[in-house]
Design an enzyme around this catalytic site. Structure first.
Site, PDB file in Angstrom:
ATOM      1  N   ASP A  69      -3.071  -6.557   3.562  1.00 56.21           N
ATOM      2  CA  ASP A  69      -3.429  -6.739   4.963  1.00 56.21           C
ATOM      3  C   ASP A  69      -4.661  -7.611   5.132  1.00 56.21           C
ATOM      4  O   ASP A  69      -5.027  -7.928   6.263  1.00 56.21           O
ATOM      5  CB  ASP A  69      -3.669  -5.377   5.626  1.00 56.21           C
ATOM      6  CG  ASP A  69      -3.117  -5.328   7.033  1.00 56.21           C
ATOM      7  OD1 ASP A  69      -2.117  -6.021   7.310  1.00 56.21           O
ATOM      8  OD2 ASP A  69      -3.684  -4.599   7.864  1.00 56.21           O
ATOM      9  N   ASP A  71      -1.075   9.419   9.919  1.00 60.12           N
ATOM     10  CA  ASP A  71      -0.185  10.245   9.127  1.00 60.12           C
ATOM     11  C   ASP A  71       0.150  11.557   9.851  1.00 60.12           C
ATOM     12  O   ASP A  71       1.327  11.924   9.968  1.00 60.12           O
ATOM     13  CB  ASP A  71      -0.807  10.527   7.754  1.00 60.12           C
ATOM     14  CG  ASP A  71      -2.278  10.892   7.848  1.00 60.12           C
ATOM     15  OD1 ASP A  71      -2.767  11.064   8.978  1.00 60.12           O
ATOM     16  OD2 ASP A  71      -2.929  11.008   6.797  1.00 60.12           O
ATOM     17  N   LYS A 112      -3.684   0.222   9.344  1.00 59.25           N
ATOM     18  CA  LYS A 112      -2.740   0.658   8.308  1.00 59.25           C
ATOM     19  C   LYS A 112      -1.376   0.987   8.895  1.00 59.25           C
ATOM     20  O   LYS A 112      -0.341   0.678   8.286  1.00 59.25           O
ATOM     21  CB  LYS A 112      -3.300   1.873   7.561  1.00 59.25           C
ATOM     22  CG  LYS A 112      -2.377   2.360   6.444  1.00 59.25           C
ATOM     23  CD  LYS A 112      -2.933   3.587   5.747  1.00 59.25           C
ATOM     24  CE  LYS A 112      -1.959   4.086   4.690  1.00 59.25           C
ATOM     25  NZ  LYS A 112      -2.443   5.298   3.986  1.00 59.25           N
TER      26      LYS A 112
END
Length: 974
Positions: A300, A672, A442
């Site tokens: 990234d 998450d 992310k």
């Protein structure tokens, strides 16, 4: 004419027919399985000489018989009667080409479909039969195998293939029954305790008493949220051998499902390329069919250093992968394998191992030198930017403004290893970034990998790892497949989560970096409800669950009303369910597109539901409908890379459901927890897999400041979820798919940072009481003393019973308790304020860390001195409580014997705070030239006590009243 009493064939559904004697044809005289002549003859031609039902071998016939393989026995009357009775039993269908178990009740239609499947399998095996005829020697060798041995081998294979892939092992009643009993008793004692506390106020210290009551009520609420989701803890056991027997049969194509590995990295200077390379190497060498493994590395930061290090890694993998598989190396990350302080010759029997290991270690050292040279070169970026070997500028020179980049290093069309074997696919991915676009960190990178992998390989399962988490158990993927590929268990499983284990942590685990209590206690409890939460790494996903689909066994969400508030259902829920139903309808239509031509297909895929949901990519949309994975047949292989570049462009996610209902969910730095929560709300369940050998291992920050910043980031994510529309307090009630204990666990994950407010107040109360001479508890009666004693005993017994069924050590429990206080009064407090500032005022506050030099020792980083604002609150609490203890003792010495009784309770709570913050104080003080910190602490404490005693008491001067002084003055004639 065939008599009407003749049974139907269990394979094709036709009547079994008669033999030459006019009697009902019987293939197996042991179980009388009804099978017709045609099917029986084909079984013999296919060398299937064993009964499909009972496993008994067919007896050989004489050459004069019709089929000259089976000899008919004489007791036909008994057989006929048994066969006539078998008409009421129904058909018994069994697919020979698969490993599914025997279906005991199958209708006639299913028997015909079974026959069609068998005919297709016969056609597919036609070429194999020709090859067998061309190799008579092999047939001769097979003929020499004794029938008994062949029968035993076949029985063993069939038994393993039909055996379960995993089992649930509930906790024994001797462990779980006392545990639940103590929980209920503790709940009752808490009720009586609060009744006493509320009905007995302390008027002399009313503000302190009221503060303590509020704090204690919140602590009790937090305990309920944390405790009851652990009501059904379970263990699981997997059977990898049964998985191989079912999906990896010798002589048949490997039927194990493909897996796409995701590895994420951003900054190679903060995340060393050598660590990422070890993770990649451990993935490429995993014990799994190479054609089923693909590794995608997301860069990234678009760093040329990461790209160049992957080039070196791909080259070294050609040597490392065959070495690992040849000698069954564990772990298969070279850095951690060669650094093991164990006997590497244990269980090794090949004499060449030592020589090849020495050569491999030398190759790895040379590889490390090349990677380190790249790192050293990258420390200073040229003014004109980096250039590639062909002289063209590196596209990612500007990490915030660059095109999408994809490079396939290894794979089916790439280079092979040094032994000529195929290697897994290795793909470098850097998504496009442009100014003015929101890239979602992310979570956005993971969603880009989902789309790229769907276009290039489209494995049905995805395993994501952080760049510093390597594969420690080469069979970890097989462990997960025991759940995901089980037709009974895996149908509604969205992901299999493995516990996180770490290397490089000090033995005492001063700051609870291992999180043992969470991974070995809380997650086991959740596994017995709806499944563990997703913790960001070491997780194997069902790709269909990431696409926002509901589990196959779940009905559509009801459009009528919410299960809890039927009259107040929000318009958002109605809209969301309507869009999901619209999408499912469009998906149903698209599944029938095999009958359409190319133009009709493109028109159908351009349906607004698909475009608004998945984006403008025909190849990707088709891939989402392939439940078993695989690249769509309509896709042009030469155009796949171009399509993959398209799906990672900046504008691809605009006006779609990516990050809202599909993939990793946006809106929190802890994407998450949020992503797993959304899947559970749709009705999916997850599974917790804890193999004996840890599946994955990673690294964790072991110094105090870095650990606090890690906890700060987690807590900030929880606050963001609490302030978002996805808050478990009100989200996902429609349909009732999220179980109540599971919802309670998710509520606990988002409200725990707010415990910092009452925790700081409660940690300050002992010092205030010691300094003011007041106390928050009135004089205890006998009943109150029993309540306090019962409460403390219930807390201790609950912890002991948790240790008993979880296997966690008491040291791990104590470290977890200590860091709960340390993190609560520092990182969690800052997360609450930062979360409110960010979500309500749009102010993003960062707390920077200034690093100092560390000692070059094994755990030198543990003593690294870093200054951060997070250190201020716990430091203040320690000082205040230590001053309070000194003041309390001095007052007791001045006040006489009666003042020591009230002092005991105050000092007890003050020492409770000091003992919990002791690891923080030890980290704050560093090594102190290797002087034990406890010595320094007690030296300062005792010195302060005696200094104040000296000042306030002055033992060398006797106290004399005024009358004695007056009499003395008169006596001496003053």
């Amino acid at each position: 004419m065939v008599p009407s009493g003749v049974p139907l064939c269990s394979t094709c559904g036709e009547q079994v027919g008669l033999n030459d004697n006019g009697e009902i044809f019987v293939a197996c005289h042991a179980c009388n399985l009804p099978i017709c002549k045609t099917c029986f003859e084909h079984e013999i031609n296919e060398d299937h000489r064993i009964c499909l039902k009972c496993g008994t071998p067919y007896e050989e016939r004489t050459k004069d018989d019709d089929f000259h393989e089976i000899e008919v026995q004489e007791n036909q009357s008994t057989m006929a009667s048994e066969i006539s009775n078998s008409q009421d039993v129904g058909l018994h269908a069994r697919h020979v080409s698969t490993v599914s178990t025997v279906d005991n009740e199958v209708h006639e239609e299913s028997g015909k479909s079974t026959w069609k499947n068998r005919v297709e399998s016969w056609k597919a095996k036609g070429k194999k039969n020709k090859k067998k005829k061309a190799e008579p020697k092999a047939e001769d060798n097979e003929a020499t195998i004794p029938p008994e041995q062949q029968m035993e081998e076949t029985r063993h294979t069939e038994a393993a293939a039909s055996a379960p892939l995993s089992v649930v092992i509930p906790m024994s009643k001797s462990k779980i029954a006392p545990y639940r009993t103590v929980i209920i008793m503790r709940l009752i004692i808490l009720g009586l305790f609060f009744h006493y506390r509320v009905t007995n106020p302390v008027h002399s210290a009313f503000p302190l008493w009221l503060t303590s009551i509020i704090c204690e009520i919140w602590f009790a609420f937090s305990w309920v949220l944390d405790q009851f989701p652990k009501w059904y803890p379970v263990n699981r056991q997997t059977f990898i051998d049964n998985l191989s027997a079912r999906f990896e049969r010798e002589g048949e194509p490997n039927e194990l499902a493909a897996v796409d590995f995701f590895v994420s990295t951003v900054d190679p200077l903060k995340e060393p390329p050598l660590i990422t390379a070890n993770t990649v190497l451990s993935i490429l060498a995993v014990d799994y069919p190479v054609d089923k493994v693909s590794c995608y590395v997301s860069d990234d930061g678009a760093a040329m250093l990461t790209f160049e290090s992957l080039v070196e890694t791909a080259d070294f993998a050609r040597k490392w992968v065959p070495f690992c598989k040849k000698f069954s190396i564990e772990p298969r990350a070279p850095e951690f394998y060669f650094s093991q302080k164990i006997d590497y010759l244990k269980d090794k029997v090949q004499p060449s191992f030592v020589k090849e290991r020495r050569a491999m270690k030398r190759d790895y050292e040379e590889y490390k030198v090349r990677v380190n040279a790249l790192v050293a070169k990258a420390q200073k970026t040229p003014e004109e930017g980096w250039t590639m070997q062909d002289g063209t500028p590196w596209p990612g020179n500007n990490s915030r403004d660059h095109p999408g980049m994809i490079q396939v290093f290894l794979g089916h069309t790439g280079a092979h290893d040094i032994e000529g074997n195929e290697l897994p696919r290795l793909v470098y991915v850097s998504r496009e970034k442009r100014p003015g676009y929101q890239h979602h960190k992310k979570a956005g990178a993971e969603n880009a990998l989902v789309r790229v992998s769907a276009v290039l390989t489209n494995a049905p399962f995805i395993l994501n790892l952080d760049c510093d988490h390597y594969v420690n158990n080469s069979k970890a993927v097989r462990e997960a497949m025991c759940f995901l590929m089980d037709p009974e268990v895996g149908r509604d499983v969205c992901y299999v989560q493995f516990p996180q284990r770490f290397d490089g942590i000090d033995r005492s685990d001063r700051y609870a970096n291992r999180n043992t209590v969470f991974f070995d206690v809380n997650m086991k409890g959740l596994d017995g409800i709806q499944g563990p939460v997703y913790v960001g790494t070491g997780c194997v996903f069902n790709r269909q669950a990431l696409y926002g689909y509901s589990p196959p066994s779940m009905p559509n969400l009801p459009r009528s009303s919410c299960c809890c508030f039927p009259s107040k259902r929000s318009a958002t829920d109605v809209y969301r369910n309507a869009k999901r139903e619209e999408l499912e309808a469009a998906i149903f239509n698209l599944k029938e597109m095999d009958n359409y031509d190319e133009h009709e297909r493109s028109v159908l895929i351009s349906n607004m539901s698909f475009e608004k949901t998945f984006g403008l990519s025909t190849v990707f949309i088709e891939s989402t409908l392939k439940e078993n994975g695989g690249v769509p047949e309509s896709a042009d292989p030469s155009m796949l890379i171009k399509e993959a570049i398209h799906v990672i462009s900046c504008g691809y996610e605009e006006k779609t459901e990516w990050g809202k209902e599909i993939g990793w969910i946006y809106g929190s730095v802890t994407e998450d927890i949020l992503s797993g929560f959304k899947m559970h709300c749709r009705g999916w369940r997850s599974i917790y897999c804890m193999p004996l050998r840890p599946a994955f291992k990673g690294s964790a920050p072991i110094n105090l400041s870095d650990r606090l910043h890690q906890v700060l980031r987690w807590a900030l994510g929880s606050v963001e979820i609490f302030l978002s529309r996805h808050c478990p307090l009100w989200y996902g009630f429609a349909g009732g798919r999220l179980k109540w204990l599971q919802r309670m666990a998710y509520i606990n994950t988002i409200v725990y940072p707010f415990t910092s407010l009452p925790l700081i107040a409660y940690c300050t109360l002992p010092a205030i009481c010691l300094l003011t001479g007041k106390f928050i508890i009135p004089t205890l009666s006998n009943v109150a003393s029993v309540l306090f004693l019962g409460l403390f005993l219930s807390i201790i017994i609950t912890s002991v019973l948790e240790l008993r069924w979880s296997g966690v050590s008491i040291e791990d429990l104590w470290r977890n308790e200590q860091f709960w206080v340390i993190g609560g009064v520092s990182a969690h407090l800052f997360a609450v304020f930062q979360g409110f500032l960010k979500m309500l005022a749009g102010v993003d506050t960062n707390f920077t860390v200034t690093a100092k030099a560390a000692e070059d020792t094994e755990f030198g980083e543990l003593y690294l001195v870093k200054w951060t604002t997070l250190l201020i609150p716990p430091t203040t609490l320690i000082i205040v409580n230590m001053v309070g203890v000194v003041a309390g003792f001095s007052d007791a010495l001045n006040g006489g014997y009666e003042s020591w009784g009230p002092l005991f309770g105050k000092v007890f709570f003050a020492f409770w705070v000091i003992f919990h913050l002791y690891p923080f104080l030890k980290g704050l003080m560093g090594r102190q030239n290797r002087t034990p910190t406890i010595v320094v602490l007690w030296s300062v404490l005792l010195a302060s006590v005696f200094s104040i005693i000296w000042v306030k008491i002055d033992p060398f001067v006797n106290k004399v009243d005024s009358e004695t002084i007056a009499e003395t003055c008169i006596a001496i004639d003053c």
